[in-house]
Write an enzyme that holds these catalytic residues in place. Structure first.
Site, PDB file in Angstrom:
ATOM      1  N   HIS A 341       0.687  -1.312   0.046  1.00 37.49           N
ATOM      2  CA  HIS A 341       0.037  -0.027  -0.044  1.00 37.49           C
ATOM      3  C   HIS A 341       0.948   1.373  -0.194  1.00 37.49           C
ATOM      4  O   HIS A 341       0.210   2.443   0.026  1.00 37.49           O
ATOM      5  CB  HIS A 341      -0.902   0.115   1.112  1.00 37.49           C
ATOM      6  CG  HIS A 341      -2.232  -0.546   1.035  1.00 37.49           C
ATOM      7  ND1 HIS A 341      -3.367  -0.075   0.520  1.00 37.49           N
ATOM      8  CD2 HIS A 341      -2.570  -1.804   1.360  1.00 37.49           C
ATOM      9  CE1 HIS A 341      -4.302  -0.972   0.581  1.00 37.49           C
ATOM     10  NE2 HIS A 341      -3.576  -2.260   0.919  1.00 37.49           N
ATOM     11  N   LYS A 528      -9.104  13.759   3.695  1.00 38.46           N
ATOM     12  CA  LYS A 528      -8.259  12.608   3.774  1.00 38.46           C
ATOM     13  C   LYS A 528      -7.538  12.953   4.945  1.00 38.46           C
ATOM     14  O   LYS A 528      -7.714  13.831   5.706  1.00 38.46           O
ATOM     15  CB  LYS A 528      -7.534  12.618   2.644  1.00 38.46           C
ATOM     16  CG  LYS A 528      -6.751  13.783   2.315  1.00 38.46           C
ATOM     17  CD  LYS A 528      -6.043  13.765   0.793  1.00 38.46           C
ATOM     18  CE  LYS A 528      -6.868  13.928  -0.334  1.00 38.46           C
ATOM     19  NZ  LYS A 528      -6.967  12.572  -1.127  1.00 38.46           N
ATOM     20  N   ARG A 529      -6.855  11.738   5.426  1.00 42.06           N
ATOM     21  CA  ARG A 529      -5.953  11.981   6.670  1.00 42.06           C
ATOM     22  C   ARG A 529      -5.091  13.080   6.451  1.00 42.06           C
ATOM     23  O   ARG A 529      -4.604  13.365   5.370  1.00 42.06           O
ATOM     24  CB  ARG A 529      -5.161  10.555   6.879  1.00 42.06           C
ATOM     25  CG  ARG A 529      -5.828   9.324   7.558  1.00 42.06           C
ATOM     26  CD  ARG A 529      -5.134   8.103   7.845  1.00 42.06           C
ATOM     27  NE  ARG A 529      -4.523   7.750   6.536  1.00 42.06           N
ATOM     28  CZ  ARG A 529      -3.221   7.576   6.318  1.00 42.06           C
ATOM     29  NH1 ARG A 529      -2.098   7.890   7.027  1.00 42.06           N
ATOM     30  NH2 ARG A 529      -2.447   7.439   4.781  1.00 42.06           N
ATOM     31  N   LYS A 534       0.168  14.664   1.599  1.00 41.66           N
ATOM     32  CA  LYS A 534      -1.377  14.931   0.972  1.00 41.66           C
ATOM     33  C   LYS A 534      -1.454  16.564   0.600  1.00 41.66           C
ATOM     34  O   LYS A 534      -2.449  16.893   0.094  1.00 41.66           O
ATOM     35  CB  LYS A 534      -2.201  14.134   1.903  1.00 41.66           C
ATOM     36  CG  LYS A 534      -2.506  12.782   1.746  1.00 41.66           C
ATOM     37  CD  LYS A 534      -3.496  12.137   2.738  1.00 41.66           C
ATOM     38  CE  LYS A 534      -3.459  10.504   2.661  1.00 41.66           C
ATOM     39  NZ  LYS A 534      -4.396   9.924   1.550  1.00 41.66           N
ATOM     40  N   THR A 636      -8.568   6.575  -2.942  1.00 40.54           N
ATOM     41  CA  THR A 636      -9.923   6.191  -3.117  1.00 40.54           C
ATOM     42  C   THR A 636     -10.779   7.109  -2.888  1.00 40.54           C
ATOM     43  O   THR A 636     -11.991   7.328  -3.677  1.00 40.54           O
ATOM     44  CB  THR A 636     -10.498   5.039  -2.407  1.00 40.54           C
ATOM     45  OG1 THR A 636     -10.032   5.468  -0.908  1.00 40.54           O
ATOM     46  CG2 THR A 636      -9.673   3.608  -2.612  1.00 40.54           C
ATOM     47  N   LYS A 640     -14.654   8.425  -5.061  1.00 38.26           N
ATOM     48  CA  LYS A 640     -15.731   8.500  -4.702  1.00 38.26           C
ATOM     49  C   LYS A 640     -16.480   9.751  -4.814  1.00 38.26           C
ATOM     50  O   LYS A 640     -17.535   9.963  -5.517  1.00 38.26           O
ATOM     51  CB  LYS A 640     -15.775   8.566  -3.253  1.00 38.26           C
ATOM     52  CG  LYS A 640     -15.400   7.424  -2.340  1.00 38.26           C
ATOM     53  CD  LYS A 640     -14.977   7.773  -1.013  1.00 38.26           C
ATOM     54  CE  LYS A 640     -14.087   6.516  -0.466  1.00 38.26           C
ATOM     55  NZ  LYS A 640     -13.640   6.868   0.988  1.00 38.26           N
TER      56      LYS A 640
HETATM   57  C1  LIG Z   1     -12.320   6.911   1.256  1.00 36.17           C
HETATM   58  C2  LIG Z   1     -11.800   7.392   2.610  1.00 36.17           C
HETATM   59  C3  LIG Z   1     -10.591   7.641   3.109  1.00 36.17           C
HETATM   60  C4  LIG Z   1      -9.550   7.704   1.750  1.00 36.17           C
HETATM   61  O1  LIG Z   1      -9.308   8.806   1.285  1.00 36.17           O
HETATM   62  P1  LIG Z   1      -8.059   9.366   0.430  1.00 36.17           P
HETATM   63  O2  LIG Z   1      -8.476  10.616  -0.114  1.00 36.17           O
HETATM   64  O3  LIG Z   1      -8.000   8.263  -0.704  1.00 36.17           O
HETATM   65  O4  LIG Z   1      -6.837   9.473   1.122  1.00 36.17           O
HETATM   66  C5  LIG Z   1     -10.187   7.941   4.335  1.00 36.17           C
HETATM   67  N1  LIG Z   1     -11.134   8.088   5.036  1.00 36.17           N
HETATM   68  C6  LIG Z   1     -12.444   7.794   4.832  1.00 36.17           C
HETATM   69  C7  LIG Z   1     -13.278   7.966   5.990  1.00 36.17           C
HETATM   70  C8  LIG Z   1     -12.825   7.487   3.521  1.00 36.17           C
HETATM   71  O5  LIG Z   1     -14.203   7.135   3.373  1.00 36.17           O
END
Ligand SMILES: *Cc1c(COP(=O)(O)O)cnc(C)c1O
Length: 795
Positions: A341, A528-529, A534, A636, A640
């Protein structure tokens, strides 16, 4: 759950009456919950029975995180009961959406890796494939985040309740896990064997959660292990009270960090606990000869956290099942496969040999033997020192879990094309040369059943009215929306729904955080985190530049934008926490400036999790995917947001590259350095941000303001950030990319000024998003790695 709404209502009312007089939402929630569990239980039993009789191969997905989100609404949707229940409840005076709000989401994950595991389980069940999850039942999920004085605070999250839990305890399946002890050679009936004496045993008790697939037919299992004191004799030389408290800690909380904090003994205990319990469970309950394990079972390890499954399976096969090393190794390396990952150096798991040696002495000796045999197999080849270093499992007292995972599995995959290429050509070049057929790509995906069907009922409805409902079963059919990308009335309908979802988010935030958002502004969303790569920092610095521009240039009056941030920082990640503080500080200044406020508004959504994501994503106009190229393995969140008709502003990184391929670069805002450039700079160490600052007056002004303290109040927290940009030479290339980022935003505003054009691009994004359904990902894993057979459910 019922053949008709009337039947549902009748059953619901009868149960409510049994519970008492007051018709509270809590009671309604409880009642609905019970009804759903009963309905599921029947199908769950049926599926288990079917798998038993049928004898087909089973997949087990081992993951230290499963970020499943709330389950009530999702189960109703997958059971095709959502609308019926919603209408029935309405007629009885209840709002289903309000009842859904009563569920606490079990925060059993940090972010993308854990959410991926949850999406995969949904797809496995929906494709009627026999695939199950194994994880840990952390008592406290990931912390709840609040801001105090702009700083992140962390409170434990209690998701386990007295009643109405999502999971079922399975006491009869408990197993014991050995820690410490002394491995001894003993003479058994079948020759010399290793037996660990004086081990400290911990009991692992499974809790099962049902995973309801589409149309409610297949119900698979997510099995989570909880640590408890064992009934076995306890070694006399230890303090029992210490043992009790240490045992409780094993599944007390989720490690709030998947990149730092390595070297913690507790985390190692957790990892071994997951691996040993799950493998014992598989071996104890099989109905086939252990020699045929690879024909009957596939095990996928989600990153290296469960990589101890490799030596643990060896231990069980050799010590408990009396197989030879060679036989056991053949079985292990045909059963386990591994997903990588990350290539971030600090996230590559490494353990101190002494730690494993003392906590897991038998496992240590097995890892040593795996390493010895692997090195022996390399002896015939000419090999320079660097290559040998890259191929070592154990080196200088350090165990490299990624190397162990590659050597001990039959397939290794990256999670997006670019990421897999980097793995094969750089990070794991030598391993790829040794095992050329092992490496393959499986681009991540997301379940459209949660991220479109559940999170955006309105858009789902519009899509179904327009192209029919077949896309739900075959998401790649979203392509058919292409025919409507220039259809005026369809675009209008899309815009109406986008506004509606913005309103939903606005109401939610008003209730939750007491903030008021302008529904007519552009919703620009960065969720995101928090992590350096990022680049939330680049986003906020850019907003500061816009602030300066509005102040300086009376002709610059851009269209109103609301910048949403959401995300948690690992408690030990100082830099990320400083960025959070800085965003909150900048927000205060920007939001309280009467002139600027007309154009820019910053909203930091507290406690970002799956539930918050379900509010934010459907409301987004702009999806911020701005990681330093080469650093984001896949992402991911990007998928979405695309699927909900947001336009991506992003770098050529992770799965963004494939998103741009699918939708066309002209339907996104692409900017910044490419991965090769970043890696070249890193190799040559030739990047110095000072030159950039000197050459760009706007950036220079901002840096000066930061240094002067114009963007801080009271305690200065930007010092640390300025230091990273200047002294540490901006390791994530924020200043290098910020100019082209700013230009991409300008282009974005130009397009937004043409609403129909914008809507057309959004629709093209939705139309191109089907390939990012995790159904596609799971089918590819099944075809190429697991070789599962679809087992149609009997209705
Ligand atoms: C999809 C998702 C992530 C991943 O987000 P990235 O933008 O790909 O880092 C992190 N936290 C939650 C709650 C998510 O639904």
């Amino acid at each position: 759950m019922f053949s008709s709404k009337e039947e549902f209502k009748q059953s619901f009312v009868t149960r409510m009456e049994h519970k008492g007089l007051e018709k509270t939402s809590e009671l309604a929630y409880e009642t609905l919950w019970e009804m759903m569990q009963e309905w599921i239980q029947e199908r769950w039993n049926r599926t288990s029975q079917l798998y038993k009789e049928n004898g087909e191969k089973q997949l087990y997905y081992f993951s230290i995180e499963f970020l499943i989100g709330r389950v009530l609404g999702q189960n109703l949707i997958n059971a095709n009961h959502y609308n019926l229940v919603k209408e029935g409840l309405e007629e009885l005076g209840f709002q289903l959406s309000e009842l859904e709000e009563l569920e606490t989401e079990p925060g059993l994950g940090n972010g993308g890796l854990g959410r991926l595991a949850a999406c995969f389980l949904d797809s496995l069940a929906s494709l009627e494939l026999p695939g199950h999850g194994y994880g840990l039942r952390y008592k406290g999920g990931l912390f709840t985040q609040h801001f105090v004085d702009g700083y992140q605070t962390e409170q434990p999250t209690q998701w386990i309740q007295e009643e109405n839990n999502v999971d079922v305890r399975r006491e009869e399946l408990a197993v014991d896990i050995p820690y410490y002890g002394d491995p001894q050679l003993v003479m058994g009936l079948d020759g010399l064997k290793v037996k660990v004496e004086n081990a400290e045993w911990v009991k692992a008790v499974p809790y099962d959660l049902p995973v309801v697939g589409a149309n409610g037919g297949t119900v698979n299992t997510l099995r989570l292990w909880q640590a408890e004191v064992s009934d076995r004799p306890f070694p006399g030389n230890k303090d029992y009270a210490v043992y009790q408290s240490e045992t409780a800690k094993i599944t007390d909380r989720l490690y709030p960090d998947d990149s730092l904090d390595a070297g913690k003994i507790l985390r190692l205990k957790q990892q071994y606990f997951l691996c040993s319990a799950s493998l014992q469970n598989i071996l104890n309950n099989r109905n086939f000869a252990v020699e045929t394990l690879p024909d009957n079972v596939a095990i996928q390890i989600n990153d290296t956290h469960p990589a101890l499954a490799i030596p643990e399976l060896m231990r069980l096969l050799v010590d408990e099942h009396a197989l030879s090393w060679e036989e056991a190794w053949g079985i292990t390396t045909r059963t386990i496969s591994y997903t990588n990952h990350t290539i971030l150096e600090e996230a590559m798991e490494k353990w101190d040999s002494r730690l494993i040696q003392s906590l897991l002495p038998r496992i240590y000796s097995i890892i040593e033997e795996i390493d010895r045999r692997f090195k022996e197999s390399l002896e015939q080849q000419p090999m320079d020192e660097e290559s040998l270093h890259k191929l070592s499992i154990i080196e200088n007292g350090i165990i490299k879990m990624a190397v162990l995972a590659v050597v001990g599995s039959y397939k290794v995959n990256g999670v997006a094309k670019l990421h897999t290429e980097i793995l094969k050509k750089r990070e794991m070049k030598e391993l790829n040369e040794q095992f050329p057929d092992k490496f393959h790509n499986k681009t991540n995906g997301i379940t459209h059943r949660r991220w479109l069907l559940k999170a955006n009922r309105e858009l789902s409805g519009l899509i179904s009215e327009t192209i029919g409902t077949q896309w739900i079963k075959e998401p790649e059919r979203l392509k058919e929306l292409h025919y409507f990308a220039q259809n005026h009335s369809f675009l209008q309908d899309f815009q109406v729904i986008k506004s509606l979802k913005k309103d939903h988010l606005i109401h939610h935030l008003q209730r939750d955080q007491n903030v008021i958002v302008d529904p007519d502004s552009i919703f620009d969303i960065h969720i995101k985190r928090f992590h350096g790569y990022k680049r939330q920092l680049m986003n906020i610095l850019h907003i500061q530049m816009l602030y300066d521009r509005i102040k300086r240039d009376s002709t610059y009056r851009p269209y109103p934008r609301t910048f949403f941030f959401g995300g948690k920082a690992a408690p030990s990640y100082h830099f990320a926490k400083q960025v959070i503080k800085m965003i909150n500080t900048v927000a205060m200044k920007v939001n309280s400036d009467p002139l600027v406020r007309k154009h820019l508004h910053i909203v930091f959504v507290e406690n970002y999790n799956v539930t918050q994501a379900e509010y934010l994503i459907p409301a987004a106009d702009v999806s911020e995917q701005i990681s330093t190229a080469s650093k984001e393995a896949s992402g991911t969140g990007n998928m979405k947001l695309m699927m909900n008709g947001a336009l991506t502003i992003g770098t050529f990184d992770g799965a963004n590259v494939e998103i741009f391929d699918q939708v066309g670069k002209e339907n996104a805002f692409v900017f910044g350095m490419r991965a090769e450039q970043v890696m070249e700079y890193e190799k040559e160490q030739s990047y110095n941000p000072k030159g950039i600052i000197e050459a760009d007056p706007e950036i220079a002004q901002l840096m000066e303001e930061l240094v002067k303290g114009e963007w801080t109040e009271g305690k200065t927290n930007v010092d640390f950030i300025v230091e990273q940009l200047l002294e540490d030479r901006d390791p994530y290339f924020v200043l290098k990319d910020i100019r082209s980022y700013s230009k991409a935003h300008e282009q974005l505003l130009e397009v937004y000024a043409q609403p129909e054009k914008w809507a057309e691009m959004c629709v093209k994004n939705i139309a191109a998003s089907g390939i990012f359904s995790s159904d596609r990902t799971i089918q590819q894993y099944s075809d190429d790695v697991w070789h599962l057979t679809k087992i149609p459910s009997v209705h």
